[in-house]
Structures are given as C-alpha cells and as structure tokens.
Write a protein that holds these residues in place. Structure first.
Motif, PDB file in Angstrom:
ATOM      1  N   PRO A  89      11.263  -6.412  24.025  1.00 47.79           N
ATOM      2  CA  PRO A  89      10.901  -7.763  24.021  1.00 47.79           C
ATOM      3  C   PRO A  89       9.375  -8.127  24.328  1.00 47.79           C
ATOM      4  O   PRO A  89       8.757  -9.039  23.559  1.00 47.79           O
ATOM      5  CB  PRO A  89      11.723  -8.382  25.073  1.00 47.79           C
ATOM      6  CG  PRO A  89      12.909  -7.419  25.121  1.00 47.79           C
ATOM      7  CD  PRO A  89      12.424  -6.236  24.992  1.00 47.79           C
TER       8      PRO A  89
ATOM      9  N   LEU B  66       8.562  -8.287  11.995  1.00 44.37           N
ATOM     10  CA  LEU B  66       9.346  -8.843  12.929  1.00 44.37           C
ATOM     11  C   LEU B  66      10.884  -8.423  12.883  1.00 44.37           C
ATOM     12  O   LEU B  66      11.567  -7.954  13.625  1.00 44.37           O
ATOM     13  CB  LEU B  66       9.134 -10.084  12.910  1.00 44.37           C
ATOM     14  CG  LEU B  66      10.245 -10.982  13.865  1.00 44.37           C
ATOM     15  CD1 LEU B  66      10.137 -10.702  15.325  1.00 44.37           C
ATOM     16  CD2 LEU B  66      10.077 -12.716  13.593  1.00 44.37           C
ATOM     17  N   ASP B  67      11.341  -8.278  11.383  1.00 45.80           N
ATOM     18  CA  ASP B  67      12.568  -7.822  11.189  1.00 45.80           C
ATOM     19  C   ASP B  67      12.896  -6.236  11.753  1.00 45.80           C
ATOM     20  O   ASP B  67      13.958  -6.052  12.301  1.00 45.80           O
ATOM     21  CB  ASP B  67      13.145  -7.761   9.644  1.00 45.80           C
ATOM     22  CG  ASP B  67      12.767  -9.031   9.056  1.00 45.80           C
ATOM     23  OD1 ASP B  67      13.405 -10.031   9.826  1.00 45.80           O
ATOM     24  OD2 ASP B  67      12.660  -9.313   7.924  1.00 45.80           O
TER      25      ASP B  67
ATOM     26  N   MET C 273       3.579  -9.275  19.595  1.00 45.53           N
ATOM     27  CA  MET C 273       3.231  -9.071  17.987  1.00 45.53           C
ATOM     28  C   MET C 273       3.527 -10.630  17.425  1.00 45.53           C
ATOM     29  O   MET C 273       2.579 -11.019  16.610  1.00 45.53           O
ATOM     30  CB  MET C 273       4.233  -8.345  17.272  1.00 45.53           C
ATOM     31  CG  MET C 273       4.196  -8.338  15.774  1.00 45.53           C
ATOM     32  SD  MET C 273       5.735  -7.952  15.240  1.00 45.53           S
ATOM     33  CE  MET C 273       6.590  -9.194  15.454  1.00 45.53           C
ATOM     34  N   LEU C 274       4.011 -11.498  18.056  1.00 43.68           N
ATOM     35  CA  LEU C 274       4.288 -12.688  17.478  1.00 43.68           C
ATOM     36  C   LEU C 274       3.143 -13.632  17.955  1.00 43.68           C
ATOM     37  O   LEU C 274       2.638 -14.696  17.447  1.00 43.68           O
ATOM     38  CB  LEU C 274       5.680 -13.452  18.017  1.00 43.68           C
ATOM     39  CG  LEU C 274       6.923 -12.704  17.279  1.00 43.68           C
ATOM     40  CD1 LEU C 274       8.181 -13.375  17.776  1.00 43.68           C
ATOM     41  CD2 LEU C 274       7.026 -13.190  15.804  1.00 43.68           C
ATOM     42  N   LEU C 275       2.581 -13.105  18.926  1.00 45.44           N
ATOM     43  CA  LEU C 275       1.301 -14.170  19.444  1.00 45.44           C
ATOM     44  C   LEU C 275      -0.029 -13.667  19.150  1.00 45.44           C
ATOM     45  O   LEU C 275      -0.969 -14.250  19.326  1.00 45.44           O
ATOM     46  CB  LEU C 275       1.429 -14.123  21.084  1.00 45.44           C
ATOM     47  CG  LEU C 275       2.608 -14.896  21.682  1.00 45.44           C
ATOM     48  CD1 LEU C 275       2.663 -14.825  23.192  1.00 45.44           C
ATOM     49  CD2 LEU C 275       2.855 -16.452  21.201  1.00 45.44           C
TER      50      LEU C 275
ATOM     51  N   TYR D 222      15.326  -3.343  18.426  1.00 46.24           N
ATOM     52  CA  TYR D 222      15.838  -4.016  19.727  1.00 46.24           C
ATOM     53  C   TYR D 222      17.411  -4.096  19.608  1.00 46.24           C
ATOM     54  O   TYR D 222      18.339  -3.519  20.594  1.00 46.24           O
ATOM     55  CB  TYR D 222      15.334  -5.224  19.914  1.00 46.24           C
ATOM     56  CG  TYR D 222      15.798  -5.902  21.043  1.00 46.24           C
ATOM     57  CD1 TYR D 222      15.589  -5.538  22.458  1.00 46.24           C
ATOM     58  CD2 TYR D 222      16.265  -7.287  21.254  1.00 46.24           C
ATOM     59  CE1 TYR D 222      16.216  -6.186  23.586  1.00 46.24           C
ATOM     60  CE2 TYR D 222      16.622  -8.099  22.260  1.00 46.24           C
ATOM     61  CZ  TYR D 222      16.635  -7.467  23.162  1.00 46.24           C
ATOM     62  OH  TYR D 222      16.711  -8.143  24.633  1.00 46.24           O
ATOM     63  N   LYS D 223      17.861  -4.806  18.584  1.00 38.56           N
ATOM     64  CA  LYS D 223      19.443  -5.108  18.442  1.00 38.56           C
ATOM     65  C   LYS D 223      20.308  -3.613  18.228  1.00 38.56           C
ATOM     66  O   LYS D 223      21.371  -3.456  18.762  1.00 38.56           O
ATOM     67  CB  LYS D 223      19.650  -5.811  17.197  1.00 38.56           C
ATOM     68  CG  LYS D 223      21.127  -6.282  16.859  1.00 38.56           C
ATOM     69  CD  LYS D 223      21.060  -7.117  15.757  1.00 38.56           C
ATOM     70  CE  LYS D 223      22.533  -7.526  14.946  1.00 38.56           C
ATOM     71  NZ  LYS D 223      22.825  -6.562  13.940  1.00 38.56           N
TER      72      LYS D 223
ATOM     73  N   ILE E 141       7.518  -7.414  21.065  1.00 35.50           N
ATOM     74  CA  ILE E 141       8.040  -8.512  20.215  1.00 35.50           C
ATOM     75  C   ILE E 141       7.214  -9.837  20.359  1.00 35.50           C
ATOM     76  O   ILE E 141       6.433 -10.412  19.658  1.00 35.50           O
ATOM     77  CB  ILE E 141       9.540  -8.859  19.957  1.00 35.50           C
ATOM     78  CG1 ILE E 141      10.214  -7.450  19.380  1.00 35.50           C
ATOM     79  CG2 ILE E 141       9.741  -9.931  18.927  1.00 35.50           C
ATOM     80  CD1 ILE E 141      11.582  -7.707  19.496  1.00 35.50           C
ATOM     81  N   GLN E 142       7.174 -10.062  21.710  1.00 33.16           N
ATOM     82  CA  GLN E 142       6.425 -11.263  22.022  1.00 33.16           C
ATOM     83  C   GLN E 142       4.877 -11.079  21.624  1.00 33.16           C
ATOM     84  O   GLN E 142       4.268 -12.013  21.225  1.00 33.16           O
ATOM     85  CB  GLN E 142       6.555 -11.319  23.633  1.00 33.16           C
ATOM     86  CG  GLN E 142       6.020 -12.634  24.200  1.00 33.16           C
ATOM     87  CD  GLN E 142       6.300 -12.858  25.650  1.00 33.16           C
ATOM     88  OE1 GLN E 142       6.594 -11.896  26.163  1.00 33.16           O
ATOM     89  NE2 GLN E 142       6.832 -14.165  25.944  1.00 33.16           N
TER      90      GLN E 142
ATOM     91  N   GLN F 194      13.020  -6.268  15.645  1.00 32.94           N
ATOM     92  CA  GLN F 194      14.051  -6.961  16.196  1.00 32.94           C
ATOM     93  C   GLN F 194      15.175  -6.141  15.896  1.00 32.94           C
ATOM     94  O   GLN F 194      16.493  -6.050  16.762  1.00 32.94           O
ATOM     95  CB  GLN F 194      14.290  -8.400  15.179  1.00 32.94           C
ATOM     96  CG  GLN F 194      15.717  -9.174  15.858  1.00 32.94           C
ATOM     97  CD  GLN F 194      15.245 -10.717  15.793  1.00 32.94           C
ATOM     98  OE1 GLN F 194      14.414 -10.976  14.902  1.00 32.94           O
ATOM     99  NE2 GLN F 194      15.898 -11.393  16.557  1.00 32.94           N
TER     100      GLN F 194
END
Lengths: 636, 306
Positions: free
Chosen positions: B270, B196-197, B276-278, B203-204, B273-274, B200
């Motif tokens: 995004p 996740l890092d 991946m998180l789900l 993205y950032k 990431i979404q 993120q």
C-alpha cells in the motif's frame, strides 16, 4: 495515471477498495483527418490532470520543435506516438490510452482518419462500448464521417457521441450546430444506435470537454467527460444463452480433461446440462476449475476451465452451449465483409476464415452487392477493393457453430486470412445461415471413383498446364493425349479456347471473370477425375491463387502442375493466333504478359522449357513422370 | 440477492485477468513452440502468476527465458532462481557470448551499445537458438507512446524486425498468430494493464516480487541526476562521487548501472501504491535507455527489442 483522489493520501486502503470496483468504459474516437481527435484525447488527459511532469516537459519541448500551435502546447503530440506520425502530423495506427476518474476507468482507442487506415478504425470499434465521432464544425458531415458511422453500426456499437468540434471557429453558432445535428440524425436513423449524444465543443480550448462551457450557454447537455462517466452501457445479463467457445483442451494426465475458454455470454453452474456444437454431443458440467478453487458460478467474460461428467470428444472450435437455445451450425452463410487488403477480393477465391476458436477454408461464392458509404446504397460488384464493404455468400470447408452477430459479437464474427502470407485481410459479421448445407447432401453412390478407375485400369489425375498464351500448352497436351490414348488410357482435354465457346461463354477477361473461369474449369476437371479420367487442362491460368484453389479441390497427389515455361519474347514472336500483336496495339485489353500479370508457379511438379525442349520431348518427359509416380499402373 | 445477480459484473481487474488468460491460452492453442520472456520484474511476476492460473492444474506448457546481460541486480538473479525452483518450471538463461568475449558493459560502452548487444542481439540469438514461434513479453501499452500502438499479437519477420506499418489488425478478441517458417509473434498479455493495475493485482493476489521494489538502506551514488546503486565492485567511481546509504527503492528493475533509484520510505505494497499515485513523474523516467531520443523506443523495437 489515476485521478487525484484525496483518499490516496489519507486512506490508501479505502482508495484501493473504491478503485477496484470502478466499472470500465472502452471507447473510440474517430472522424476525418484534422477534425482534432488526438487533440481531444490530449485535452481529456490534460484537463483531468492525468499527465506526469516528465510527460508534460517532453510535450512542451516537442511542441516547440514540431507542434502546430505556435507557442502553445500541441496536445495532439501526446497521442501521436510513432515517429512517422510526428513528421506527417497524422495518426497512422490505433493508439490505446488508459485513464481513470473518480467514477470510471477508461480505455480509449484513438483511431486514424485517413481512408487508407479505415481498417484500424474498425479494429478500435470492434472492442469499444461507445464511439465518439468528431465533426469539424466548419466542414460539417464528410464522407469519412459516414464511413465511420457505418462501420460503428456494422460492428454493433449502440452508444454514439457526435462531438461537433472547433465551435470556436464558427463563433459558437447554434444554427451551425443544429444543421450538423439534423444532417447526422437524418443519415444515421437506420443504423441501430440506441443513444446519440450531440456535444458542441472546442478540444483546442477545452470547451465542454471536462466542464460545461460558458461560451456555449444555449447547450444544456453534459460535458463530454460527464457524459462518459455516467452513460449506462450495461447491456449484458446472465439470462443470455450460455456460449463457451472451447479454446484449448487441458490434459496434463490421464485423470484430468478440462475445457478452457472464456464465457462469451450467459453463465454456467456445476450440474448444468450442456450441448457442444457443431457436434451436438451432450453432457453435464462437473466442475468449474480455477487455481483459486472450484466456482459455484461463472459469468460472461470469465476465463475458466470446465470438466464434464462424460468422456465426450470436444475440441478447439466447438462451442459449449446451454441446452435451451444452443448455437446454430452451418457451412453456408451470408455475411458482411470489410475488405482490408490491397489485393482485391474476388468471388471464387479461397481464404481461411477464423472465428474466435476455429480456422476453416472458405470460398466467397457470391458477392451480392457492395455498399456505397456515401448514400448507403447497394451496387453490383465483381470484386471488393481495399476498405470496401460488401454482402457476400460464404461456403466453408466444414460446418461451424455460430450465432448471428446481432445476437452475439464473439460467436458471430470472423476474420479472413490470406493462405500464402498469413495476413489478416478482411473482417466479417455473420448474418444468417443459407441453410444449403442440410439440403444438398452429396449423393453417396454405390459406384465410386475407385471402382471407375479400376474399370479403366488407371489412376485418375489432373494435369494442369499453365503458361503464357502461345507457350505451347495445347501442342504438348495434344501430343501427350495422343501418347496416352495409344497406351489405352482414358483421357480428356479441357482447353481454354474451347471452354470459352460453351460453358464459360458468359465470362470476359477481367480479373474477376478470370477467377470464375478457372473455378469452373477446376470443378469440371474434378468431376472428370471422379469419373476416373486422366484430365489434361490447358489454361493460361495466370494467378497462383486460382491454381492453388484447383489443387486443393482435387484429392491428394492427383493434381500435377505443369509449367510450360516460355519467355514472353519467344511466345510473342511465335504469336500463332496473332493475339500479341492485337494486345500490343491496344485492341485486346487485359492480355496476360502484356497488361495483365502472369504469376509463374513456384514449385510445379513438372517444368518444361520449350525453348530448349521440343514439344514431343516435353510430352515424353510428362509420360515418364506419370510412369514413375504410378499413375499408369494397371489395377489388379 | 441471487448468485447470478451478485456475480454479473466483473471488476476491471477481473476483466484484465480473464483477458490475459485468454491471450495466453490462444498462443498455446495456435503456436507450436512458445516461450515466456521472464525479466524478473513486477510485470514478469504478474505475467507468470497469470500463466499459472491459465493452465491450472497443468503447469504452463512453455519454458521461461531470461536474457541475462550480466549486469542485473544480484538480488534479481537470486529471486529468479528461487522462484523457478519453487514452481518447478523450465528456465533458459541466455547471455550474448560475443558480448562476454568483447567485455561489453554499460560503464565501458555506454547504455545504447550495451542494450543493443546484451539485450536486443542476445534476445534474437536466444529466439533463433530455440526456434520459438511465439514469445510472451510483459510490456504494457501505458508505458510509452510507441507501445501505446503495439498490437497484442505483434508480428516479427524472420530477422525479428517490427514494422509498425505492417501489423495485422486485431478485431474483437480474434487473434491471428499464423506465421511462416522463421517468422514469429511477440505477444503481450498485459497490454491493457496500467501500472496501478499491476500493483493492485500484486497486492490483491499476494504475488511475490523482488525486495528491490521496497524501500531499504542501500549504497547509492548520484550520477547524471540519477541515484545508481552500487551493486558490485564493477562500478567505477568518478571523481567527486561518494557512495552513501539512502532509503531508496526501484520503480522498475533492469541493469543496475542503468536503473535509477528513488528516495522512498515505502516498505509495504500500500505504501508503494500510495507513493506511485502521488508521484509526479512516470515510471520510465528512471530508465536511462529511453532518454536518448524521443523515438528511441520505437527504433529499438524495430531492431527487435521488446
């Protein structure tokens, strides 16, 4: 894996923004073998729903194969990653785990319980904000509990959780819990912990891990996870003195010279006056350079590049400080050392000391005491063994900038490195400077070594004869001295037996005493070579480390190692002094070659084999070497 | 609020960035001849971005090394060459000549032989050839269990072997990179980052990554429960296999025959990431080489694999 927040599905950008601003808590779990450390972390991950399906499937499969919990899932398998650990059912190395909840992001170091891996516990503790010390409710406080608490304290950890585990096996007894709390608080009262939270739990059954346990109604504190999520660990503030250890000097071209580093404490702004230690040079910060543009301010933990107004000479090893309260500088320290090598630490030996950014030769000048971790008492010691902690005096090859560890973990800590193997063999925390450096200044005499040598028409040298007892060192040295004397050279023989009657008569034959014996001889030889003499040292000197120490003490090229190579059988057969017979009969202990090791030189300047070369020829061979290398040249 | 108060606490991503930069500078300060292993994936992209930051305004003072098995996705190679040119960096590409001579490939020799000869052996050859004493790798501790115990500075003997029981303790941020001739360090500046890092941060910081990470219509075949993309004509179709177009993307990138695609509609960061998180499976699940046996990653590392 991350906590399953509803925002992920509904508003991913809002979730990312929230997640980005979470704070980070680094903690370790430690305690004795079988206290349930790995199970605890497995339980935290499992109950926080932080495991993926494929990871769960694997664990279920492995639990059947090598688990210790019958048909139940063995959560310890989640963290015991290495094959050797799975076979033996123990944790060998530090394992790092990453998880986040709604409130925080966590890095967990799972550290080993076995005594031989204590160094790994120290590794985990050195970067942690908090320590969870597990205690098996059935067993109570053990030696390892105290050892780990002491290490946590030595490394400056302020926040402790005492996790009293396996409460299910003592029927969730409040008395049992109270007993352990009393014992722990009694022995830890002087350890400097700011906060100790005692939590009764069962990691195996998930009691008081992520939620409050119903089995333990008498406990009114938080669950473990609730405590970890809320404890305030912010101890740093921008008012701390500025410390910037210079890591690397960035000079892409003649126009740019930037000092790279990570801010160890405090903050910095352009226009601030700084002082570089230990050199004491001053300047003003011109710019804080980053790829994202210059910064108006940089704070603790940030990695930046500083440019200065003046062209002053600063390099790796220096610490850039604020002018109010800069770091101290010294080359003599008192420090606590945790020894991490199977090879013992002996006072007198030299190692490399590495601070965050400097590497300096160091010798342990005194071992003041070692710490008995059972009762934290101090005991006299001549050596430090693996996993032992001692208070030592250190003498460095040159001054370094530092802060006491209590004030700054980064600039007050060091590791010790073995010169031969390059292994990290110890860690230490600096307490204070002994301040001898400024008191004892080497007298800068008008007449120097060169003047004395010229007067004697020779070049000083230290001829270091090493070999077994009875190998013929003294015989050859005496013949050689005779020859040199005949040639009009000024010489002196330092002989093992003779020195032990006087200068070294307080020393025995233990390894520690042998090290000190050699150190004194080497220092004496150095003074004599400084006086312009050709010094012949005839000493068994069995350890390579000490001979190397002597070599480093002398000027370059001045130390000539002569290996008098005589096989043990031959030396023993000669047995001029009858010593081998006495050693064989057990009358003499620690006799080199019999029950004490002799480490032969690997690359001696000269090697003479006395089984094939008569002593007089050996002396001749050494004279030829001295001639060929200019030692016997007359100064004009 | 004063400037100091605003800026006292760094976010965890800022902390990770600062730590990685520190590690990279430490290698350059302590080692004589370092190299960055560049595998073209998302982690390599982040690592390269951090290297640009660490040495700014200078260029990173080490070359990149890509161990090319000859079976990477075509788009990875194109991306690699474009990035290196844009940034003006030095790149060494190494392919095991013995493997080429013996025509080693995943279809003919299986994943473990292919990985050993074209990745592990090839990497050792390249490290020996240039006599590097330190090599950066983009591995993260959260990827796999034996990686969770890996040091940031991982010592390798002259035969490049990793001995898990003989690693140096890492105290504070005080790294000991001293080695004797022939020995080397593998250094992992992203050790403390999670998947996740990484996403993120990409993205950032708006970091470029290969298109393969984003969902698109791609020709795939289902094999052993994995969706394999038909990237070139070397892929033999087995009986009953049909190439079909699917909206897929890749969570990790490697050799195309060994890298499973996932069905996905994620076309932005995004979205990724979404997703991946789900998701309910870990990222290494799509890698054929890790599934052989439980300790397989540990074995490979002992042999000298990253």
């Amino acid at each position: 894996m991350a906590y399953q927040d509803k925002l992920i599905a509904n508003d991913i950008l809002a979730y990312l923004c929230k997640h980005e601003n979470k704070s980070l808590l680094r903690f370790i779990t430690c305690g004795s073998v079988d206290d349930g450390k790995s199970t605890l972390i497995g339980r935290l991950l499992y109950d926080s729903k932080l495991l993926y399906e494929d990871q769960m499937a694997e664990i279920e499969r492995d639990s059947k194969k090598s688990g210790t919990q019958g048909d139940n899932i063995d959560l310890a398998l989640l963290v015991d990653g290495l094959a050797a650990e799975r076979e033996q059912g123990i944790t060998i190395d530090v394992a790092y785990r990453y998880f986040s909840t709604k409130k925080r992001k966590f890095i967990v170091a799972d550290t080993p319980g076995h005594e031989q891996y204590t160094r790994n516990m120290a590794t985990g503790a050195s970067t942690a904000d908090l320590a969870i010390i597990l205690i098996d409710a059935c067993k109570g406080v053990l030696e390892q509990t105290k050892r780990h608490s002491y290490i946590a304290s030595l490394l400056g950890l302020k926040h402790i959780v005492v996790a009293i585990n396996k409460m299910d096996l003592v029927d969730f007894s409040q008395d049992k819990f109270g007993e352990i709390v009393d014992t722990f608080s009694a022995f830890s009262k002087d350890m400097g912990f700011a906060n100790i939270q005692y939590i009764p739990m069962s990691a195996l059954n998930g009691e008081n891990i992520t939620a409050k346990s119903e089995e333990i109604p008498w406990y009114d504190g938080p669950s473990l996870l609730a405590h970890l999520e809320t404890i305030d660990i912010s101890s740093t503030n921008t008012r701390e003195p500025f410390r910037f250890p210079v890591q690397w000097v960035n000079r892409p071209d003649a126009n740019f010279r930037g000092y790279c580093g990570t801010i160890a404490s405090g903050h910095i702004k352009p226009g601030t006056e700084i002082i570089a230690m230990p050199s004491g040079k001053r300047s003003i910060v011109k710019e804080i350079v980053t790829m994202d543009g210059p910064l108006e301010i940089a704070v603790q933990h940030q990695s930046v590049t500083l440019t200065l107004e003046d062209e002053i000479d600063i390099s790796r090893g220096d610490i850039i400080c604020g002018i109010d309260g800069p770091a101290e500088q010294s080359d003599q320290f008192q420090a606590h050392i945790l020894w991490m090598s199977e090879k013992k630490l002996y006072p007198g030996r030299t190692y490399l000391l590495k601070t965050t950014n400097a590497v300096v030769p160091v010798s342990i000048t005194a071992l003041k005491h070692k710490v008995n971790i059972n009762d934290f008492s101090k005991a006299a010691a001549k050596a430090l063994c693996h996993n032992e902690i001692g208070l030592c005096n250190l003498s460095l090859g040159r001054p370094i900038a530092f802060d006491p560890y209590d004030n700054n973990k980064t600039t007050g800590s060091f590791i010790l490195i073995d010169r031969q193997s390059n292994e990290t063999i110890g860690m230490g925390v600096l307490q204070f400077s002994l301040r001898r450096a400024s008191n004892i200044v080497w007298q800068d005499l008008e007449i120097g070594k060169t003047e004395r040598a010229i007067q004697k028409h020779q070049n000083p040298a230290v001829l270091w004869f090493t070999g077994l007892s009875g190998s013929g060192k003294s015989t050859i040295a005496n013949l050689l001295e005779q020859k040199l004397h005949d040639m009009g050279r000024h010489t002196y023989i330092l002989d093992g037996d003779n020195l032990r009657h006087g200068l070294n008569k307080d020393l025995g034959f233990t390894n520690a005493d042998r090290v000190e014996n050699i150190r004194r001889v080497a220092e004496t030889a150095k003074l004599m070579s400084d006086a312009g003499l050709i010094v012949l040292v005839s000493f068994i000197s069995p350890f390579r480390a000490e001979r190397n120490m002597a070599r480093r003490l002398m000027d370059d090229g001045e130390f000539i190692e002569i290996y008098v190579n005589t096989p043990l059988e031959v030396a023993e057969k000669r047995d001029v002094k009858g010593l081998y017979a006495r050693a064989r009969s057990g009358e003499i202990k620690n006799f080199t070659g019999i029950d004490s090791e002799y480490q032969a030189p690997q690359t001696p300047e000269i090697e003479v084999n006395t089984t094939t070369l008569p002593a007089i020829n050996a002396a001749k061979k050494i004279t030829e070497y001295l001639n060929a290398n200019g030692f016997l040249e007359t100064h004009i | 609020m004063s400037l100091e108060q605003q800026k006292t606490n760094l976010t965890h991503l800022e902390r990770l960035e600062a730590e990685s930069i520190y590690i990279m500078r430490e290698v350059v300060a302590q080692c004589k001849n370092s190299v960055m292993l560049y595998s073209v994936g998302k982690d390599s992209s982040v690592m390269l971005h951090l290297a640009l930051k660490a040495f700014y305004p200078a260029r990173p003072p080490f070359p990149l090394l890509h161990v090319d098995t000859g079976w990477k996705f075509k788009k990875m190679i194109a991306f690699r060459d474009r990035r290196v040119q844009e940034l003006g960096l030095e790149l060494h590409v190494h392919t095991n000549p013995d493997g080429i001579a013996q025509k080693i490939g995943p279809f003919t020799h299986g994943s473990s032989v292919h990985t050993d000869i074209m990745k592990t052996q090839a990497l050792k050859q390249a490290l020996d050839k240039y006599k590097f004493d330190a090599a950066f790798g983009g591995a993260r501790r959260d990827e796999e269990k034996s990686r969770a115990k890996e040091r940031i500075f991982s010592f390798r003997n002259a035969a490049h072997r990793w001995d898990p029981k003989n690693q140096r303790p890492e105290l504070w941020n005080n790294y000991n990179a001293r080695v004797s001739k022939g020995e080397s360090m593998r250094v992992f500046p992203l050790s403390n980052w999670t998947e996740l890092d990484i996403w993120q941060y990409i993205y950032k910081e708006d970091i470029q990554i290969p298109d393969l990470y984003f969902a698109a219509k791609r020709p795939v075949v289902e094999r052993d429960g994995m969706l394999i993309m038909v990237d070139d004509e070397r892929m033999p179709l087995e009986e009953g296999e049909v190439v079909r177009e699917e909206m897929v993307r890749f969570r990790t990138l490697g050799c195309y025959p060994l890298t499973g695609a996932v069905l996905s509609n994620a076309v932005t960061l995004p979205d990724i990431i979404q997703e991946m998180l789900l998701t309910t499976t870990s990222e290494r699940q799509g890698r054929a080489i890790d599934r052989d046996s439980n300790a397989s990653m540990e074995d490979k590392k002992q042999e000298g694999y990253f």
